[in-house]
Motif scaffolding. Structure first.
Motif, PDB file in Angstrom:
ATOM      1  N   TYR A 169      -4.320   1.970  -2.097  1.00 15.73           N
ATOM      2  CA  TYR A 169      -3.663   2.416  -0.876  1.00 15.73           C
ATOM      3  C   TYR A 169      -2.312   1.726  -0.821  1.00 15.73           C
ATOM      4  O   TYR A 169      -2.215   0.487  -0.844  1.00 15.73           O
ATOM      5  CB  TYR A 169      -4.497   2.054   0.355  1.00 15.73           C
ATOM      6  N   THR A 170      -1.275   2.527  -0.749  1.00 15.34           N
ATOM      7  CA  THR A 170       0.082   1.989  -0.646  1.00 15.34           C
ATOM      8  C   THR A 170       0.591   2.195   0.771  1.00 15.34           C
ATOM      9  O   THR A 170       0.484   3.285   1.327  1.00 15.34           O
ATOM     10  CB  THR A 170       1.030   2.679  -1.644  1.00 15.34           C
ATOM     11  N   PHE A 171       1.159   1.143   1.337  1.00 14.65           N
ATOM     12  CA  PHE A 171       1.604   1.214   2.731  1.00 14.65           C
ATOM     13  C   PHE A 171       3.051   0.723   2.846  1.00 14.65           C
ATOM     14  O   PHE A 171       3.552  -0.025   1.999  1.00 14.65           O
ATOM     15  CB  PHE A 171       0.706   0.350   3.624  1.00 14.65           C
ATOM     16  N   THR A 172       3.706   1.174   3.912  1.00 18.20           N
ATOM     17  CA  THR A 172       5.041   0.682   4.283  1.00 18.20           C
ATOM     18  C   THR A 172       5.060   0.489   5.788  1.00 18.20           C
ATOM     19  O   THR A 172       4.320   1.151   6.529  1.00 18.20           O
ATOM     20  CB  THR A 172       6.155   1.678   3.886  1.00 18.20           C
ATOM     21  N   ALA A 173       5.918  -0.409   6.231  1.00 20.10           N
ATOM     22  CA  ALA A 173       6.020  -0.681   7.669  1.00 20.10           C
ATOM     23  C   ALA A 173       7.393  -1.243   7.980  1.00 20.10           C
ATOM     24  O   ALA A 173       7.976  -1.990   7.181  1.00 20.10           O
ATOM     25  CB  ALA A 173       4.934  -1.655   8.108  1.00 20.10           C
ATOM     26  N   THR A 231      -1.803 -10.237  14.861  1.00 16.63           N
ATOM     27  CA  THR A 231      -2.007  -8.909  15.448  1.00 16.63           C
ATOM     28  C   THR A 231      -2.054  -7.873  14.336  1.00 16.63           C
ATOM     29  O   THR A 231      -1.152  -7.816  13.489  1.00 16.63           O
ATOM     30  CB  THR A 231      -0.871  -8.558  16.430  1.00 16.63           C
ATOM     31  N   SER A 232      -3.111  -7.044  14.315  1.00 13.41           N
ATOM     32  CA  SER A 232      -3.254  -6.014  13.292  1.00 13.41           C
ATOM     33  C   SER A 232      -2.292  -4.858  13.571  1.00 13.41           C
ATOM     34  O   SER A 232      -2.285  -4.297  14.676  1.00 13.41           O
ATOM     35  CB  SER A 232      -4.699  -5.504  13.263  1.00 13.41           C
ATOM     36  N   ILE A 233      -1.488  -4.529  12.579  1.00 11.49           N
ATOM     37  CA  ILE A 233      -0.515  -3.447  12.721  1.00 11.49           C
ATOM     38  C   ILE A 233      -1.083  -2.153  12.142  1.00 11.49           C
ATOM     39  O   ILE A 233      -0.948  -1.085  12.733  1.00 11.49           O
ATOM     40  CB  ILE A 233       0.802  -3.810  12.014  1.00 11.49           C
ATOM     41  N   MET A 234      -1.728  -2.227  11.001  1.00 13.47           N
ATOM     42  CA  MET A 234      -2.349  -1.057  10.375  1.00 13.47           C
ATOM     43  C   MET A 234      -3.480  -1.534   9.465  1.00 13.47           C
ATOM     44  O   MET A 234      -3.564  -2.717   9.144  1.00 13.47           O
ATOM     45  CB  MET A 234      -1.309  -0.239   9.597  1.00 13.47           C
ATOM     46  N   ILE A 235      -4.331  -0.577   9.050  1.00 12.76           N
ATOM     47  CA  ILE A 235      -5.460  -0.918   8.186  1.00 12.76           C
ATOM     48  C   ILE A 235      -5.385  -0.091   6.900  1.00 12.76           C
ATOM     49  O   ILE A 235      -5.873   1.043   6.847  1.00 12.76           O
ATOM     50  CB  ILE A 235      -6.804  -0.654   8.905  1.00 12.76           C
ATOM     51  N   GLY A 248       8.864  -7.297   0.856  1.00 14.34           N
ATOM     52  CA  GLY A 248       9.559  -7.050   2.118  1.00 14.34           C
ATOM     53  C   GLY A 248      10.971  -7.615   2.084  1.00 14.34           C
ATOM     54  O   GLY A 248      11.335  -8.381   1.187  1.00 14.34           O
ATOM     55  N   PHE A 249      11.758  -7.241   3.108  1.00 16.28           N
ATOM     56  CA  PHE A 249      13.118  -7.763   3.253  1.00 16.28           C
ATOM     57  C   PHE A 249      13.635  -7.406   4.641  1.00 16.28           C
ATOM     58  O   PHE A 249      13.112  -6.531   5.324  1.00 16.28           O
ATOM     59  CB  PHE A 249      14.052  -7.196   2.184  1.00 16.28           C
ATOM     60  N   MET A 250      14.682  -8.102   5.022  1.00 15.49           N
ATOM     61  CA  MET A 250      15.311  -7.839   6.318  1.00 15.49           C
ATOM     62  C   MET A 250      16.284  -6.673   6.193  1.00 15.49           C
ATOM     63  O   MET A 250      17.054  -6.594   5.234  1.00 15.49           O
ATOM     64  CB  MET A 250      16.050  -9.077   6.811  1.00 15.49           C
ATOM     65  N   ILE A 251      16.212  -5.741   7.116  1.00 14.13           N
ATOM     66  CA  ILE A 251      17.092  -4.569   7.064  1.00 14.13           C
ATOM     67  C   ILE A 251      18.446  -4.912   7.667  1.00 14.13           C
ATOM     68  O   ILE A 251      18.511  -5.485   8.739  1.00 14.13           O
ATOM     69  CB  ILE A 251      16.464  -3.376   7.829  1.00 14.13           C
ATOM     70  N   GLY A 280       3.460  -2.486   0.297  1.00 13.70           N
ATOM     71  CA  GLY A 280       2.474  -3.115  -0.569  1.00 13.70           C
ATOM     72  C   GLY A 280       1.422  -2.131  -1.047  1.00 13.70           C
ATOM     73  O   GLY A 280       1.381  -0.971  -0.609  1.00 13.70           O
ATOM     74  N   THR A 281       0.567  -2.599  -1.940  1.00 14.70           N
ATOM     75  CA  THR A 281      -0.520  -1.793  -2.491  1.00 14.70           C
ATOM     76  C   THR A 281      -1.768  -2.665  -2.619  1.00 14.70           C
ATOM     77  O   THR A 281      -1.671  -3.815  -3.075  1.00 14.70           O
ATOM     78  CB  THR A 281      -0.154  -1.233  -3.876  1.00 14.70           C
ATOM     79  N   VAL A 282      -2.908  -2.128  -2.195  1.00 15.96           N
ATOM     80  CA  VAL A 282      -4.189  -2.821  -2.395  1.00 15.96           C
ATOM     81  C   VAL A 282      -5.088  -1.900  -3.203  1.00 15.96           C
ATOM     82  O   VAL A 282      -5.071  -0.677  -3.036  1.00 15.96           O
ATOM     83  CB  VAL A 282      -4.848  -3.192  -1.053  1.00 15.96           C
ATOM     84  N   VAL A 283      -5.901  -2.491  -4.100  1.00 11.79           N
ATOM     85  CA  VAL A 283      -6.761  -1.711  -5.005  1.00 11.79           C
ATOM     86  C   VAL A 283      -8.221  -2.125  -4.788  1.00 11.79           C
ATOM     87  O   VAL A 283      -8.545  -3.320  -4.745  1.00 11.79           O
ATOM     88  CB  VAL A 283      -6.350  -1.944  -6.465  1.00 11.79           C
TER      89      VAL A 283
END
Length: 219
Positions: A181-185, A166-170, A216-219, A147-150
């Protein structure tokens, strides 16, 4: 007694009988000729009928084989088509991909606010809810999220990628105008686990306008 007259009559009678014989012979010959002509004509027509029947049967046989081949081909193509469709459907059901975009303008986010990415582009299986902003895992497995947040001045933007409270990342975007900020998990989820993007304990502004996304999607 007139002998000459008697002989003349006898001669005439003989001639008449001879004519009758000739006529009878001619009629007999004509009848025989007609009989043989009719018989030969019948044989000819019978041969034509046999050939026509044979050709017709062959034609029907060829048509039947051709039709059978066409039906077989259509059935095989339909089976292949259904197999491909089933395979694609299985992949879609298994992966459950989704993509949602935030279309709001500048929004002030308060403590623990969840971004509700309202414009849903892809949502196979309806795992993502635009009403809550959360993705709910349909089954246990490994999932990929991005995702991306602006940010929107005058503040920086701090968000949290959450997994069932539960917070995974910020993800963090600076105060610079339109910083992102673009993130992947990659997350291990149980059936019923939820994943979403939530504000931390600060009041800050965020920027939508199709720039902030969640997928997102299931791997």
């Amino acid at each position: 007694m007139d002998v000459s007259k008697s002989m003349n009559e006898q001669l005439q009678e003989f001639i008449q009988k001879d004519k009758m014989c000739v006529i009878h012979d001619t009629e007999r010959d004509e009848r025989e000729n007609s009989y043989w002509f009719a018989k030969s004509t019948f044989r000819f027509e019978e041969d034509k009928f046999e050939k026509l029947t044979r050709n017709t049967n062959n034609g029907f046989e060829m048509l039947s084989k051709s039709f059978e081949q066409e039906i077989t081909t259509l059935i095989r193509e339909e089976i292949k088509h259904n197999a491909r469709g089933t395979e694609k459907a299985t992949v879609k059901i298994r992966t459950r991909p989704f993509l949602a975009i935030w279309t709001e303008d500048t929004v002030t986010l308060r403590r623990n606010d969840i971004i509700k990415f309202n414009h849903v582009v892809t949502n196979v299986g309806n795992g993502y809810s635009p009403m809550t902003g959360k993705f709910k895992a349909p089954k246990q497995g490994t999932y990929f999220f991005g995702g991306t947040v602006v940010s929107a001045p005058p503040n920086a933007l701090r968000m949290m990628l959450m997994k069932s409270r539960t917070s995974i990342m910020i993800p963090y975007a600076s105060v610079t105008q339109g910083d992102s900020y673009t993130f992947t998990a990659v997350l291990q989820l149980k059936a019923g686990d939820t994943v979403y993007i939530q504000k931390d304990n600060r009041v800050e502004k965020a920027y939508g306008r199709y720039h902030s996304t969640f997928s997102g999607f299931m791997i």
